[in-house]
Structure formats: C-alpha cells, structure tokens
Motif scaffolding. Structure first.
Motif, PDB file in Angstrom:
ATOM      1  N   ILE A 104       6.066  21.443  -2.193  1.00  0.00           N
ATOM      2  CA  ILE A 104       7.454  21.034  -1.932  1.00  0.00           C
ATOM      3  C   ILE A 104       8.348  20.993  -3.172  1.00  0.00           C
ATOM      4  O   ILE A 104       9.522  21.280  -3.088  1.00  0.00           O
ATOM      5  N   GLY A 105       7.808  20.633  -4.313  1.00  0.00           N
ATOM      6  CA  GLY A 105       8.659  20.489  -5.508  1.00  0.00           C
ATOM      7  C   GLY A 105       9.427  19.186  -5.449  1.00  0.00           C
ATOM      8  O   GLY A 105       8.983  18.228  -4.808  1.00  0.00           O
ATOM      9  N   GLY A 106      10.603  19.116  -6.101  1.00  0.00           N
ATOM     10  CA  GLY A 106      11.436  17.911  -6.054  1.00  0.00           C
ATOM     11  C   GLY A 106      10.967  16.833  -7.014  1.00  0.00           C
ATOM     12  O   GLY A 106      10.026  17.005  -7.781  1.00  0.00           O
ATOM     13  N   LEU A 107      11.672  15.703  -6.954  1.00  0.00           N
ATOM     14  CA  LEU A 107      11.365  14.577  -7.844  1.00  0.00           C
ATOM     15  C   LEU A 107      10.380  13.654  -7.125  1.00  0.00           C
ATOM     16  O   LEU A 107      10.655  13.164  -6.037  1.00  0.00           O
ATOM     17  N   GLU A 108       9.224  13.443  -7.767  1.00  0.00           N
ATOM     18  CA  GLU A 108       8.194  12.629  -7.118  1.00  0.00           C
ATOM     19  C   GLU A 108       8.145  11.246  -7.757  1.00  0.00           C
ATOM     20  O   GLU A 108       8.161  11.133  -8.982  1.00  0.00           O
ATOM     21  N   GLU A 109       8.125  10.198  -6.935  1.00  0.00           N
ATOM     22  CA  GLU A 109       8.033   8.838  -7.477  1.00  0.00           C
ATOM     23  C   GLU A 109       7.067   8.006  -6.648  1.00  0.00           C
ATOM     24  O   GLU A 109       6.893   8.246  -5.445  1.00  0.00           O
ATOM     25  N   SER A 110       6.466   7.030  -7.301  1.00  0.00           N
ATOM     26  CA  SER A 110       5.520   6.162  -6.613  1.00  0.00           C
ATOM     27  C   SER A 110       6.284   5.197  -5.689  1.00  0.00           C
ATOM     28  O   SER A 110       7.361   4.706  -6.045  1.00  0.00           O
ATOM     29  N   LEU A 111       5.743   4.956  -4.507  1.00  0.00           N
ATOM     30  CA  LEU A 111       6.299   3.923  -3.619  1.00  0.00           C
ATOM     31  C   LEU A 111       5.110   3.253  -2.936  1.00  0.00           C
ATOM     32  O   LEU A 111       4.779   3.531  -1.787  1.00  0.00           O
ATOM     33  N   GLU A 112       4.444   2.403  -3.704  1.00  0.00           N
ATOM     34  CA  GLU A 112       3.225   1.764  -3.193  1.00  0.00           C
ATOM     35  C   GLU A 112       3.611   0.568  -2.337  1.00  0.00           C
ATOM     36  O   GLU A 112       4.389  -0.288  -2.769  1.00  0.00           O
ATOM     37  N   PHE A 113       3.061   0.528  -1.143  1.00  0.00           N
ATOM     38  CA  PHE A 113       3.373  -0.576  -0.224  1.00  0.00           C
ATOM     39  C   PHE A 113       2.268  -0.654   0.813  1.00  0.00           C
ATOM     40  O   PHE A 113       1.794   0.369   1.302  1.00  0.00           O
ATOM     41  N   GLN A 114       1.836  -1.867   1.108  1.00  0.00           N
ATOM     42  CA  GLN A 114       0.928  -2.041   2.247  1.00  0.00           C
ATOM     43  C   GLN A 114       1.184  -3.408   2.872  1.00  0.00           C
ATOM     44  O   GLN A 114       1.175  -4.429   2.180  1.00  0.00           O
ATOM     45  N   SER A 115       1.414  -3.423   4.158  1.00  0.00           N
ATOM     46  CA  SER A 115       1.637  -4.695   4.852  1.00  0.00           C
ATOM     47  C   SER A 115       1.364  -4.520   6.337  1.00  0.00           C
ATOM     48  O   SER A 115       1.565  -3.434   6.899  1.00  0.00           O
ATOM     49  N   ASN A 116       0.919  -5.623   6.972  1.00  0.00           N
ATOM     50  CA  ASN A 116       0.792  -5.636   8.440  1.00  0.00           C
ATOM     51  C   ASN A 116       1.649  -6.759   9.032  1.00  0.00           C
ATOM     52  O   ASN A 116       1.459  -7.148  10.172  1.00  0.00           O
ATOM     53  N   LEU A 117       2.583  -7.265   8.202  1.00  0.00           N
ATOM     54  CA  LEU A 117       3.420  -8.395   8.654  1.00  0.00           C
ATOM     55  C   LEU A 117       4.735  -7.909   9.235  1.00  0.00           C
ATOM     56  O   LEU A 117       5.534  -7.260   8.537  1.00  0.00           O
ATOM     57  N   SER A 118       4.960  -8.239  10.492  1.00  0.00           N
ATOM     58  CA  SER A 118       6.174  -7.812  11.176  1.00  0.00           C
ATOM     59  C   SER A 118       7.420  -8.217  10.383  1.00  0.00           C
ATOM     60  O   SER A 118       7.552  -9.369   9.961  1.00  0.00           O
ATOM     61  N   GLY A 119       8.303  -7.275  10.128  1.00  0.00           N
ATOM     62  CA  GLY A 119       9.555  -7.569   9.421  1.00  0.00           C
ATOM     63  C   GLY A 119       9.472  -7.341   7.927  1.00  0.00           C
ATOM     64  O   GLY A 119      10.509  -7.244   7.258  1.00  0.00           O
ATOM     65  N   GLU A 120       8.263  -7.277   7.373  1.00  0.00           N
ATOM     66  CA  GLU A 120       8.159  -7.033   5.930  1.00  0.00           C
ATOM     67  C   GLU A 120       8.600  -5.579   5.655  1.00  0.00           C
ATOM     68  O   GLU A 120       8.273  -4.668   6.427  1.00  0.00           O
TER      69      GLU A 120
END
Ligand code: DGJ
Length: 420
Positions: A304-320
């Motif tokens: 794909i190319g483009g600008l790659e950035e980290s977006l680490e996230f993990q949750s099972n809480l509704s609304g988070e």
C-alpha cells in the motif's frame, strides 16, 4: 475513479458512503461494466428485503444501482421470507436476464429455487415463481449457476446435485449429476480449459470452514474430490465460496474466487467479501496465499505505501475508544480478529468536528487473523480525526439444531494505521 484495488475482508463503500450490501453475490460483465448482484441484508433480522445491484468500471469503485429485485407482497419472496444467493444469467438467445435464487421461510424449512427476469441488466426484475423440473418446484436451498462456453446453463445445488437448464434458462430440464458432495453447501463452478471445477463449503451456518473442490472432464461426471483449495485451517481465508467469475486480463482468462465473510447479525454493515485469483494447474486448483489488497488490472498483490504509524489499542469495555488525527485523504486500519472479539464503531470527523463517515467493523473470527480491518472512503486531502469505539456487542448465532456459534467476548484489538 480511484485505484483499481480490491481490498479483502473490509467493508467497501458506494458512491453515497454506504456499505456495499451485496452478499452471496455474483458478478457479470456487460458492455464493459461489471455488475454485482447480492443479498441486501439487514443488521437485525435475517429476512429478505431485496437483492441489490451495484456497477463498477474497475471492480473497486461501486455505484449502487438500486434493488434488482424488490420485496414481493406475497409468495416465495413475500414478507418474512428468506431470499439468498441471487445468481444472474444472460441468455443470448432470448436477450433476457434471468435471476435464480434460494427462497425459504424464516426457519429454512420451506426451501425452493425461484426465478426472476428482466430485459436489461440494471432494470427491475420481475419475480416469476418457482423453478420447475418435470413440472415440480426444485425444493432445495444453497445454489449457484454456471454457464458453459456453448451457452448451456446449469443450476448447482447443495449436496452436489446439478441440473441443466432449458435453452431460455427458465426451467430445469435434466439432472446431470447427483449428490457429488454430500454435506456440501454454497456451490460455485468454473471451467478451465478441459476441466470443470466445483467448490463447496461444509455446513456450519454463517461460520467459515475449509471449503473444498471436485474436478471433472464432463459435467455428468465422474467427479473427483480434490480436497481443499486454500491452506488447511485458514477456513478458506475466513470466507465461504459463493461464485467464480472468469476475468479477462492481459489476454488471459483468470478465475476469480468470490467468497463471503459473514457477520451475523450485522450482515448489512459488517459482512465483507474475499475475492482472490485462483491458480489452476491441470486438474488442481488453489489459492496459494491471501492478498489483503490486489490490483485488478495486473492481478497482483499490492503493497500500500503511505505513512505508517502505530495505533496500539485493546479493550473489551463498551464505550472505550481511541482517536487518531491524520492529514491526508484516506486511512487504513490494521487489527486482529479472533474468537474473543466483537464489533467496533468507526467514525471520521472533519476539521469542524462533523461526523462525515461511520462504519461498523467486526473483529470476530474463529481463527485469529491480523490484517487490514478498515479502509476509509477517499476524502478531499485535509485534516481528519478517526475514532474507534468498542460497542460491547458481538456476533453470536445458533444453528437449526441449537449449536451455538460466534464470539465469547467483545475485544477490539488494533495495531497500526496507514494514511494515504
Ligand atoms: C449457510 C448457507 O450457505 C447460507 O447461505 C445461509 O443460508 C446460512 N447457512 C444460514 O444459516
């Protein structure tokens, strides 16, 4: 027109920014345009609300043409009925377009193959009633169609019965094969040189499984079971076969596998497509690897190319939620799906804080898969904010016999983004 890239396992968006809602689909080329027909699903109840038609010049940008077949006031596709797997045939002798489909009651206890017709590919079809064989309705469920090089058309059925259709495609006139795939569902057939290939899934409701195929030199058989066409345990790259489209590219005929990644109950928002070229070597066919995105002109994997950035996230809480600001025209999100995951809401805001796009992404899969989960529509270059929120809902469903399927938790797991 955007790049002719086919993204697998993510929602596609039409000219209005709505999901391409066409499942159990088929594809037909007419006058240099591609037409996609499929089940127009809902996000709550599993019932027929029409079959959709989309068109495209490049298999990547889809234009919603409307419903090809409307809900009927009564009969096989009347209120509170099931309508699945519409398959479109062009009859060159009569000039008619013929649509065959599975009709049923809501409990799948009244299966019947139906017929609809229209004199133009993007017109409104007229429902004609059941498909007859020897004067009797063909009372079966999962189905597909295949048209041979000489224009002879066939109806393919679950368990592996095959019927030849009349010259006008409006009735079945010969049973050419019987029970070639006991327990098989969602048949899809193609021909490559002198061999006929037919694919089936196993019966696991909306859950994916390792699909398999048979080969024959003659549609009447003998049919030989050749086993799987995707790596074992990949559950057909998390999809169920629906149709094989023979694509003409660079002077070659390339069979393209089209499969469904179902997402019960939110099929309208979150069920996606998996389309991949099939490699044929003699009597064998296979899809050697999963391409998350590929170019429909060159039929090759795309980086794909483009600008790659980290977006680490993990949750099972509704609304988070997690938010990510970007400057560009498109954002692509990578994450992990597995059997403990649920749905996430994706929202894109413009600079004034207005929501300009929403989507619902399913992070459930029986076998874990880290891959592209979301590809936004393309916006004018600018500053935007992406917000991803755990919904606290997940896909759970039951088979006729009470077997439970689906997720056991609500996780949303992200790794990174690419901005284009
Ligand atoms: C499996 C079939 O292949 C689908 O088309 C659909 O009918 C589901 N079963 C319903 O559970």
């Amino acid at each position: 027109m955007g790049k002719p890239y086919i993204y697998n396992g993510v929602s596609w968006f039409d000219q209005n920014g709505d999901t391409v809602n066409a499942h159990g689909a088929c594809l037909l080329k007419e006058d240099e345009k591609y037409y996609l027909f499929g089940e127009y699903k809902t996000d709550d109840v599993n019932k027929y609300i029409g079959f959709s038609c989309y068109s495209s010049d490049n298999l990547a940008d889809w234009y919603f043409e409307g419903l090809a077949l409307q809900p009927q006031n009564e009969g096989l596709l009347g209120p509170n009925r099931i309508g699945e797997r519409p398959k479109m045939l062009k009859n060159h002798k009569t000039g008619m377009f013929v649509m065959l489909m599975h009709t049923d009651d809501l409990k799948y206890m009244d299966p019947c193959i139906g017929v609809a017709t229209c004199d133009s590919i993007d017109g409104t079809f007229e429902f004609q009633g059941p498909l007859l064989f020897n004067g009797e309705p063909v009372r079966r469920w999962d189905m597909g169609t295949f048209v041979d090089e000489d224009g002879t058309a066939y109806l393919l059925l679950h368990e592996g019965d095959i019927y030849r259709l009349s010259d006008d495609y409006l009735t079945a006139v010969e049973k050419v094969a019987e029970k070639i795939a006991p327990g098989g569902e969602s048949p899809a057939m193609f021909r490559h040189e002198e061999n006929y290939f037919i694919m089936f899934s196993n019966k696991t409701s909306w859950e994916r499984n390792d699909n398999y195929y048979l080969v024959a030199k003659d549609i009447h058989g003998p049919w030989k079971n050749q086993g799987l066409f995707c790596p074992e345990g990949s559950l057909t790259y998390n999809s169920q076969c629906s149709f094989v489209f023979t694509f003409e590219a660079n002077g070659k005929n390339v069979p393209i596998y089209m499969g469904d990644r179902w997402s019960f109950p939110r099929q309208a928002s979150s069920a996606t497509q998996v389309w991949l070229p099939i490699t044929v070597v003699g009597e064998k066919c296979l899809i050697p690897e999963f391409w998350p995105v590929w170019d429909s002109r060159s039929i090759s994997n795309v980086s794909i190319g483009g600008l790659e950035e980290s977006l680490e996230f993990q949750s099972n809480l509704s609304g988070e939620s997690v938010s990510y600001q970007f400057n560009g025209s498109q954002v692509i999100v990578f994450g992990t799906s597995d059997c403990h995951s649920g749905y996430a809401d994706f929202l894109i805001y413009d600079e004034s804080g207005e929501v300009i796009h929403t989507a619902v992404v399913d992070f459930y899969s029986l076998v874990s898969d880290s891959n592209i989960r979301y590809v936004s529509p393309t916006f004018p270059a600018g500053n935007y904010m992406l917000k991803i929120m755990v919904t606290g809902t997940n896909g759970v469903w039951f088979k006729k016999d009470g077997t439970k399927f689906g997720s056991d938790d609500f996780y949303v797991t992200l790794q990174r983004v690419i901005v284009l």
